[in-house]
Design an enzyme around this catalytic site. Sequence first.
Site, short mmCIF file in Angstrom:
data_model
loop_
_atom_site.label_atom_id
_atom_site.label_comp_id
_atom_site.label_asym_id
_atom_site.label_seq_id
_atom_site.Cartn_x
_atom_site.Cartn_y
_atom_site.Cartn_z
N GLU A 94 -20.83 63.48 121.22
CA GLU A 94 -20.71 62.76 122.49
C GLU A 94 -19.25 62.38 122.75
O GLU A 94 -18.81 62.32 123.91
CB GLU A 94 -21.65 61.54 122.49
CG GLU A 94 -23.11 61.99 122.61
CD GLU A 94 -24.13 61.03 122.05
OE1 GLU A 94 -23.78 59.88 121.72
OE2 GLU A 94 -25.30 61.45 121.90
N GLU A 150 -24.82 67.81 112.98
CA GLU A 150 -25.66 67.43 114.11
C GLU A 150 -25.60 68.52 115.19
O GLU A 150 -24.68 68.53 116.01
CB GLU A 150 -25.15 66.12 114.72
CG GLU A 150 -25.17 64.95 113.76
CD GLU A 150 -25.21 63.63 114.51
OE1 GLU A 150 -26.15 62.87 114.28
OE2 GLU A 150 -24.32 63.38 115.33
N GLY A 161 -30.92 63.60 120.60
CA GLY A 161 -31.58 62.87 121.69
C GLY A 161 -32.55 63.71 122.49
O GLY A 161 -32.97 63.30 123.58
N LYS A 178 -24.99 53.87 119.08
CA LYS A 178 -24.32 54.36 120.29
C LYS A 178 -24.03 53.18 121.23
O LYS A 178 -23.71 52.10 120.75
CB LYS A 178 -25.16 55.46 120.96
CG LYS A 178 -25.55 56.56 119.95
CD LYS A 178 -26.16 57.77 120.58
CE LYS A 178 -26.47 58.79 119.50
NZ LYS A 178 -26.98 60.05 120.02
N HIS A 219 -18.14 62.52 116.74
CA HIS A 219 -19.50 62.72 117.25
C HIS A 219 -19.45 63.63 118.47
O HIS A 219 -18.50 63.57 119.26
CB HIS A 219 -20.12 61.36 117.61
CG HIS A 219 -21.59 61.46 117.88
ND1 HIS A 219 -22.07 61.94 119.07
CD2 HIS A 219 -22.66 61.17 117.11
CE1 HIS A 219 -23.40 61.94 119.02
NE2 HIS A 219 -23.79 61.48 117.84
N SER A 263 -32.46 64.00 116.42
CA SER A 263 -33.89 63.76 116.61
C SER A 263 -34.66 63.53 115.30
O SER A 263 -35.83 63.88 115.18
CB SER A 263 -34.53 64.92 117.40
OG SER A 263 -34.00 64.96 118.71
N ASN A 295 -26.98 55.11 114.09
CA ASN A 295 -25.91 55.12 115.09
C ASN A 295 -26.49 54.54 116.37
O ASN A 295 -27.28 55.21 117.05
CB ASN A 295 -25.44 56.57 115.29
CG ASN A 295 -24.47 56.73 116.44
OD1 ASN A 295 -23.94 55.73 116.96
ND2 ASN A 295 -24.21 57.96 116.84
#
Length: 258
Positions: free
Chosen positions: A100, A172, A178, A17, A98, A217, A15
């Site tokens: 985010e 996730e 991250g 992003k 996701h 991660s 991904n």
Amino acid sequence: MKEQNAVMRPYIVGNWKMNGVKAMLAEARAIDRAAGRNPGVDVALAPPATLIGPLRDAVTMIGVGGQDCHTAEKGAHTGDMSAVMLADAGADFVILGHSERRRDHGETDAVVKAKAETALAAGLTLIVCVGETLAERDAGQAEAIVGAQVDGSLPVLADPASAGLRLAIAYEPVWAIGTGRVAAVEDVVVMHAAIRERLMAALGEAGAAVRILYGGSVNAENAAALLAAEGVGGALVGGASLTTEAFLPIIAAASHED
Ligand code: PGA
């Protein structure tokens, strides 16, 4: 060899992003060549929408996907992108829900479900993301939160028997994305089993064929242990998918689990 992976090839998805301009196509080509050397693994990249077409033209072995789509097929939605457009640009799949997007754009489970149904209608396969925050985990609510996300985000499938071909779930944990802080393998196993139960409840036997990826991660050092864990069908990789150097060891680790 894990029992589950006897019937399901590992799925390793990068991904990107909001990272990547045309210069990154060289990385995509190298990742594509590596995928060719690991034929037991399904490899895919989700670049920014601007690179879907060029990346599709640059690769031959890997899947290409979007990172989001609108709930509608077309219309007056300035700046948005529809699933039909992603497919037209060369995407095979789309990542939906996701954390985010849930955080930055207020996406609810109902919105994710609506997007999922539009994307399926456009011929895309799906990776639906779920995951708890640290506060939710610390409060002992991780399984309940993730279970509710699975129940609320799953699309209604026209042909539920085909669920394994149309859909993957990515677990996730928000606090692992991250941050360099990966979830403990034991916790991943427990959560993947809980997600599997929800899938079986919603889809019957077909729920057994839906791959459940871990994300957060994942890197060259921790990939082998995560991918070998019971119930882990692959990985959704952010930062470590941006360079061939970081991504290839993860594909290789999956190759040993196929
Ligand atoms: P990360 O991101 O690998 O950089 O933690 C994973 C993701 O958000 O899909």
